[in-house]
Design a protein around this motif. Sequence first.
Motif, short mmCIF file in Angstrom:
data_model
loop_
_atom_site.label_atom_id
_atom_site.label_comp_id
_atom_site.label_asym_id
_atom_site.label_seq_id
_atom_site.Cartn_x
_atom_site.Cartn_y
_atom_site.Cartn_z
N GLY A 128 0.82 -1.21 0.00
CA GLY A 128 0.00 0.00 0.00
C GLY A 128 0.85 1.25 0.00
N ALA A 129 1.93 1.25 0.79
CA ALA A 129 2.84 2.40 0.80
C ALA A 129 3.49 2.59 -0.56
CB ALA A 129 3.89 2.22 1.89
N LEU A 130 3.88 1.50 -1.20
CA LEU A 130 4.46 1.58 -2.54
C LEU A 130 3.45 2.12 -3.54
CD1 LEU A 130 6.89 0.63 -4.45
CD2 LEU A 130 5.48 -1.41 -4.83
N CYS A 131 2.25 1.63 -3.46
CA CYS A 131 1.19 2.06 -4.39
C CYS A 131 0.92 3.55 -4.27
CB CYS A 131 -0.07 1.25 -4.10
SG CYS A 131 -1.48 1.62 -5.15
N HIS A 132 0.97 4.09 -3.06
CA HIS A 132 0.56 5.47 -2.80
C HIS A 132 1.74 6.43 -2.70
CE1 HIS A 132 -3.12 3.39 -0.89
NE2 HIS A 132 -3.39 3.73 -2.14
N ALA A 133 2.89 6.02 -3.18
CA ALA A 133 4.09 6.86 -3.08
C ALA A 133 3.92 8.19 -3.79
CB ALA A 133 5.29 6.11 -3.66
#
Length: 397
Positions: free
Chosen positions: A356-361
Amino acid sequence: MQQYDEVFPPTTVFIIGGGIGGLAAALALNRGGHSVTLAEQAAEFGEVGAGLQLGPNATRILRDWGLLDAVESEGVVVDTLVARDALDGRVLTSMPVAGSFVEHYRAPYVVIHRTDLHRILLAACRAAGIVLLTGTRISAVEPATDGATVIAEDGRRQSYPVVIGAEGLRSASRDAIVGDAPVPSGYVAYRGTIPLETASTSNDVTVWMGPGCHLVQYPLRNGTLLNNVLVFRSPGFERGEEDYGGAGELEAAFGGCAEPVRRALAHVGRQRRWPLYDRAPASTWSSGRLVLTGDAAHPMLQYLAQGACQALEDADALGRLAGAHARTDWDRVVEGFVAEREPRATRVQTTAHAFGALCHAAGEQRAVRNELLAAREIDDFSVADWLYAARAAAVTP
């Protein structure tokens, strides 16, 4: 349906919760010859929501149960998983999930409407003769050394060799065993399906990755519906507002995205928003002969599309460990189930947060993410092996 007015039927297993996880557990245990009673608190069986994704770790199980043909008939067999940048629209990477992917993992990647999968599992449970009770709210479970007693709100009670709590995110069984609470992620989802005038010619799952937001799109029901899920970080949540994530925040979150992403705003309902929760991983899933499964054991954020898949893995493990023994050692089954499934589910839960953190970078992190994804070889499945590949089964008692 047969009624039991004074006591519950004296089967071997009692399952609390008639969602996908509960039905799957009931079916898996029944396949091993165990008699099962399942209680659902709602007046009728049913599911809410829209689409879900079934990776090969789930479709292998459904094939073993003889249900994959029905799932494929009701859903869509996916060709490609595609990641795009939500701001400029460019393709970052893709993974073909037909052909060599199916050969590698020995099963397909399928998307299906949640209600359709639930209906398939429910029909299989009914055909198997599993006792299915509706309008039955369980108010307490009393674990004991040789079983557990379920107590209904209406006063009915019955003891069973084993009781399975499958009530989902807000599981009362989880509350009694772990004593934690659902954790808000600060993200909110809006969902919607729209009919397509002609069947979709694209059987892809596309994720549009944006700063603090993303869109997932894929066809459902043989390409006659397009599923849209818009997810964003709520500024209202960060300000401590109770009623956060309204339609105004939805519009603002996606206002700077590429035109195809903005167009999806018209295809989700505004009457209901879905604040996203999970719970911290728990190492304790059982108390005596009461054991948790599915979202009651490991509620997870949606970024790996593994919620239903992990519930099916739970069910498969329970059925395998219980075996087809007339004198099943349920203490050993519960112990073995938790030992096998807890590390695996915990890894999926924690990796979902990381993805999720990668997706929303945003900012420089977005640029680094895009560069790394663009460098990936599209036929390299190694990154997904830990999730999708068949694993050696634990020893059956």
